[in-house]
Design a protein around this motif. Structure first.
Motif, mmCIF file in Angstrom:
data_model
loop_
_atom_site.group_PDB
_atom_site.id
_atom_site.type_symbol
_atom_site.label_atom_id
_atom_site.label_comp_id
_atom_site.label_asym_id
_atom_site.label_seq_id
_atom_site.Cartn_x
_atom_site.Cartn_y
_atom_site.Cartn_z
ATOM 1 N N THR A 46 40.443 35.899 37.749
ATOM 2 C CA THR A 46 39.556 34.813 38.163
ATOM 3 C C THR A 46 40.117 33.429 37.849
ATOM 4 N N GLU A 47 40.546 33.213 36.624
ATOM 5 C CA GLU A 47 40.995 31.875 36.223
ATOM 6 C C GLU A 47 42.188 31.410 37.048
ATOM 7 N N ASN A 48 43.173 32.275 37.206
ATOM 8 C CA ASN A 48 44.369 31.916 37.961
ATOM 9 C C ASN A 48 44.035 31.657 39.428
ATOM 10 N N THR A 49 43.188 32.517 40.005
ATOM 11 C CA THR A 49 42.814 32.358 41.413
ATOM 12 C C THR A 49 42.042 31.069 41.639
ATOM 13 N N PHE A 50 41.084 30.790 40.761
ATOM 14 C CA PHE A 50 40.280 29.575 40.909
ATOM 15 C C PHE A 50 41.125 28.320 40.724
ATOM 16 N N ASP A 51 42.105 28.374 39.820
ATOM 17 C CA ASP A 51 43.004 27.233 39.625
ATOM 18 C C ASP A 51 43.799 26.958 40.900
ATOM 19 N N LYS A 52 44.306 28.004 41.511
ATOM 20 C CA LYS A 52 45.096 27.847 42.735
ATOM 21 C C LYS A 52 44.228 27.359 43.889
ATOM 22 N N LEU A 53 43.019 27.884 43.984
ATOM 23 C CA LEU A 53 42.113 27.474 45.053
ATOM 24 C C LEU A 53 41.686 26.022 44.874
ATOM 25 N N SER A 54 41.416 25.629 43.645
ATOM 26 C CA SER A 54 41.045 24.241 43.366
ATOM 27 C C SER A 54 42.183 23.286 43.730
ATOM 28 N N ALA A 55 43.406 23.693 43.403
ATOM 29 C CA ALA A 55 44.567 22.857 43.727
ATOM 30 C C ALA A 55 44.734 22.709 45.239
ATOM 31 N N ALA A 56 44.505 23.795 45.966
ATOM 32 C CA ALA A 56 44.623 23.752 47.428
ATOM 33 C C ALA A 56 43.537 22.868 48.031
ATOM 34 N N LEU A 57 42.323 22.972 47.520
ATOM 35 C CA LEU A 57 41.221 22.150 48.021
ATOM 36 C C LEU A 57 41.434 20.669 47.719
ATOM 37 N N SER A 58 42.026 20.384 46.564
ATOM 38 C CA SER A 58 42.223 18.987 46.171
ATOM 39 C C SER A 58 43.175 18.256 47.106
ATOM 40 N N LYS A 59 44.013 19.001 47.814
ATOM 41 C CA LYS A 59 44.910 18.379 48.790
ATOM 42 C C LYS A 59 44.132 17.886 50.011
ATOM 43 N N VAL A 60 42.968 18.484 50.246
ATOM 44 C CA VAL A 60 42.078 18.029 51.313
ATOM 45 C C VAL A 60 41.245 16.853 50.818
ATOM 46 N N ASP A 61 40.648 17.034 49.626
ATOM 47 C CA ASP A 61 39.826 15.997 49.006
ATOM 48 C C ASP A 61 39.634 16.404 47.541
ATOM 49 N N PRO A 62 40.020 15.548 46.600
ATOM 50 C CA PRO A 62 39.920 15.900 45.166
ATOM 51 C C PRO A 62 38.513 16.233 44.701
ATOM 52 N N GLU A 63 37.487 15.800 45.437
ATOM 53 C CA GLU A 63 36.106 16.048 45.028
ATOM 54 C C GLU A 63 35.585 17.420 45.465
ATOM 55 N N LEU A 64 36.294 18.087 46.362
ATOM 56 C CA LEU A 64 35.778 19.342 46.903
ATOM 57 C C LEU A 64 35.791 20.448 45.856
ATOM 58 N N THR A 65 34.752 21.256 45.906
ATOM 59 C CA THR A 65 34.652 22.418 45.035
ATOM 60 C C THR A 65 34.144 23.592 45.864
ATOM 61 N N PHE A 66 33.862 24.714 45.225
ATOM 62 C CA PHE A 66 33.559 25.920 45.993
ATOM 63 C C PHE A 66 32.666 26.869 45.204
ATOM 64 N N GLU A 67 32.059 27.801 45.935
ATOM 65 C CA GLU A 67 31.292 28.898 45.339
ATOM 66 C C GLU A 67 31.550 30.155 46.164
ATOM 67 N N PHE A 68 31.412 31.308 45.516
ATOM 68 C CA PHE A 68 31.524 32.586 46.202
ATOM 69 C C PHE A 68 30.242 33.386 46.015
ATOM 70 N N SER A 69 29.919 34.185 46.996
ATOM 71 C CA SER A 69 28.844 35.162 46.844
ATOM 72 C C SER A 69 29.466 36.474 46.396
ATOM 73 N N PRO A 70 28.652 37.413 45.908
ATOM 74 C CA PRO A 70 29.153 38.783 45.724
ATOM 75 C C PRO A 70 29.521 39.363 47.095
ATOM 76 N N ILE A 71 30.234 40.463 47.109
ATOM 77 C CA ILE A 71 30.534 41.132 48.368
ATOM 78 C C ILE A 71 29.238 41.719 48.918
ATOM 79 N N ARG A 72 28.890 41.346 50.151
ATOM 80 C CA ARG A 72 27.651 41.796 50.775
ATOM 81 C C ARG A 72 27.780 43.223 51.296
ATOM 82 N N GLU A 73 26.658 43.777 51.740
ATOM 83 C CA GLU A 73 26.647 45.145 52.270
ATOM 84 C C GLU A 73 27.532 45.290 53.492
#
Length: 214
Positions: A46-73
């Protein structure tokens, strides 16, 4: 003649500027698809993945963040693109959402959505049940001002309760409506003189929708 050249140059710059802007969003989604397995199964690291995703999003806009849902049915996850409550970054959310490709495993959502039922929240070591949060609404020019009431609110922990308050508002109204339909936002203890007539926060969305006629 010089004036004509200037117009041509400006036109070229405009074209390249729009392509450059569009490529930021396109580059993010290319990265997302390339790393789809890692992101979809983020619990593995989780930590490594979220760090990489945050870095990728920051290239679009440093303020952007994200949330995930559980895997649905249906085998899909929700990927929520959020501006973190920063209104100036709403356009970045819109651009990234509108440029998202079709993906079998994902439901892309722009802005933190309303939740029903509301979740209980924990922030900064403070845990609060949604059923214990109350509010009162007030007219604030063309918007609605709101006071949220907590059992143990105090000025020393204003920042913690403030963060919790905005998270509860996002839960109740969704991120977009919080920023566009609410005016002032205050946080008080339930001992406040303004607590009289306060309603449980689960009623907030209905009252706001009725006020705005939607």
């Amino acid at each position: 003649m010089k004036h004509g050249v200037k117009l041509i140059v400006m036109g070229i710059l405009s074209l390249f500027g729009s392509k450059a802007s569009a490529s930021v969003e396109a580059d993010f989604w290319k990265w997302f698809q390339k790393n789809e397995d890692m992101i979809f199964n983020f619990e593995r690291d989780t930590e490594n993945t979220f760090d990489k995703l945050s870095a990728a999003l920051s290239k679009v806009d440093p303020e952007l963040t994200f949330e995930f849902s559980p895997i649905r049915e249906n085998g899909k996850r929700e990927f929520v693109i959020s501006a973190g409550g920063i209104k100036n970054s709403f356009s970045s959310v819109e651009l990234l959402f509108n440029s998202a490709p079709e993906m079998k495993k994902w439901i892309i959502i722009k802005f933190r959505p309303r939740r029903s039922p509301l979740n209980d929240l924990n922030f900064g070591g403070v845990s609060i049940k949604s059923e214990d949060v109350y509010y009162n609404l007030y007219k604030d020019e063309d918007k609605l001002g709101i006071v949220l009431f907590f059992d143990n609110y105090n000025e020393k922990e204003h920042t913690t309760y403030g963060n919790l308050g905005y998270l509860f508002l996002d839960e109740a109204l969704g991120e977009y409506d919080v920023e566009t339909k609410l005016g002032f936002v205050e946080f008080h203890n339930k001992t406040s003189e303004y607590f009289d007539g306060a309603k449980p926060i689960k009623n907030l969305s209905k009252q706001v929708d009725e006020y705005y006629g939607n």
